[in-house]
Scaffold this motif. Structure first.
Motif, PDB file in Angstrom:
ATOM      1  N   THR A  10      58.425  -9.690  10.743  1.00 14.02           N
ATOM      2  CA  THR A  10      58.586 -10.377   9.460  1.00 14.02           C
ATOM      3  C   THR A  10      58.503  -9.383   8.308  1.00 14.02           C
ATOM      4  OG1 THR A  10      57.664 -12.417  10.375  1.00 14.02           O
ATOM      5  CG2 THR A  10      57.686 -12.220   7.988  1.00 14.02           C
ATOM      6  N   LEU A  43      70.530 -16.215  13.891  1.00 17.56           N
ATOM      7  CA  LEU A  43      70.564 -15.009  13.067  1.00 17.56           C
ATOM      8  C   LEU A  43      70.586 -13.750  13.933  1.00 17.56           C
ATOM      9  CD1 LEU A  43      68.076 -16.083  10.263  1.00 17.56           C
ATOM     10  CD2 LEU A  43      70.554 -15.777  10.044  1.00 17.56           C
ATOM     11  N   ALA A  44      69.897 -13.802  15.054  1.00 15.76           N
ATOM     12  CA  ALA A  44      69.904 -12.668  15.978  1.00 15.76           C
ATOM     13  C   ALA A  44      71.318 -12.429  16.502  1.00 15.76           C
ATOM     14  CB  ALA A  44      68.937 -12.904  17.129  1.00 15.76           C
ATOM     15  N   LEU A  92      61.441 -13.151  16.507  1.00 12.25           N
ATOM     16  CA  LEU A  92      60.959 -14.263  15.684  1.00 12.25           C
ATOM     17  C   LEU A  92      61.593 -15.598  16.097  1.00 12.25           C
ATOM     18  CD1 LEU A  92      61.049 -12.421  12.245  1.00 12.25           C
ATOM     19  CD2 LEU A  92      59.005 -13.064  13.555  1.00 12.25           C
ATOM     20  N   ASN A  93      62.317 -15.579  17.213  1.00 12.88           N
ATOM     21  CA  ASN A  93      62.961 -16.765  17.775  1.00 12.88           C
ATOM     22  C   ASN A  93      63.992 -17.378  16.813  1.00 12.88           C
ATOM     23  OD1 ASN A  93      63.340 -18.370  20.041  1.00 12.88           O
ATOM     24  ND2 ASN A  93      61.977 -19.969  19.275  1.00 12.88           N
ATOM     25  N   GLU A  94      64.651 -16.531  16.050  1.00 18.48           N
ATOM     26  CA  GLU A  94      65.744 -16.937  15.161  1.00 18.48           C
ATOM     27  C   GLU A  94      67.060 -16.610  15.877  1.00 18.48           C
ATOM     28  OE1 GLU A  94      65.644 -18.464  12.286  1.00 18.48           O
ATOM     29  OE2 GLU A  94      63.500 -18.366  11.834  1.00 18.48           O
ATOM     30  N   SER A 120      68.658  -7.587  14.337  1.00 21.00           N
ATOM     31  CA  SER A 120      68.860  -8.529  15.429  1.00 21.00           C
ATOM     32  C   SER A 120      67.636  -8.600  16.339  1.00 21.00           C
ATOM     33  CB  SER A 120      70.090  -8.131  16.246  1.00 21.00           C
ATOM     34  OG  SER A 120      70.232  -8.979  17.351  1.00 21.00           O
ATOM     35  N   TYR A 149      64.956 -10.580  14.575  1.00 17.18           N
ATOM     36  CA  TYR A 149      65.256 -12.015  14.634  1.00 17.18           C
ATOM     37  C   TYR A 149      65.015 -12.584  16.034  1.00 17.18           C
ATOM     38  CZ  TYR A 149      67.376 -12.251   9.960  1.00 17.18           C
ATOM     39  OH  TYR A 149      67.598 -12.252   8.608  1.00 17.18           O
ATOM     40  N   THR A 150      65.366 -11.831  17.049  1.00 15.40           N
ATOM     41  CA  THR A 150      65.117 -12.268  18.428  1.00 15.40           C
ATOM     42  C   THR A 150      63.623 -12.477  18.644  1.00 15.40           C
ATOM     43  OG1 THR A 150      67.082 -11.172  19.292  1.00 15.40           O
ATOM     44  CG2 THR A 150      65.322 -11.635  20.867  1.00 15.40           C
TER      45      THR A 150
END
Length: 104
Positions: free
Chosen positions: A35, A70-71, A65-67, A59, A62-63
């Motif tokens: 973050t 966006l990843a 962060l479980n997004e 990427s 984001y991965t």
């Protein structure tokens, strides 16, 4: 090792400011997590929209962060730029792309 020798302008970014932002993002990722790192990776690609390594790091963040959406989006951008990087970076980008996006 000579096959991996690519001028820095081609391997990473010709923008010193983008490289500084990216480096700060890598540092933040280690010290404070994904973050905290994301704003630096975002800044790096704002400064250099062709900075494939910054998209790849974004990427990964984001991965983690479980997004997922966006990843995949930022991984696709890195993949689209893979011909403009060193052989080593290209292989890393392709590996991530096939693992994360295509799941091959």
């Amino acid at each position: 090792m000579e096959s991996f020798a690519t001028p820095i302008a081609e391997a990473t970014t010709p923008s010193l400011e983008a490289l500084k932002a990216y480096s700060q993002g890598r540092k933040m990722s280690s010290l404070k997590g994904d973050t905290a790192a994301l704003p630096f990776f975002k800044r790096a690609v704002e400064l250099d929209p062709n900075f494939a390594a910054a998209y790849l790091s974004m990427s990964s963040a984001y991965t983690n962060l479980n997004e997922v959406g966006l990843a995949a989006e930022t991984e696709q951008k890195a993949y689209d730029l893979r011909e403009k990087v060193s052989e080593r970076e290209r292989l890393l980008i392709e590996g991530h792309y096939y693992l994360e996006v295509t799941e091959n």
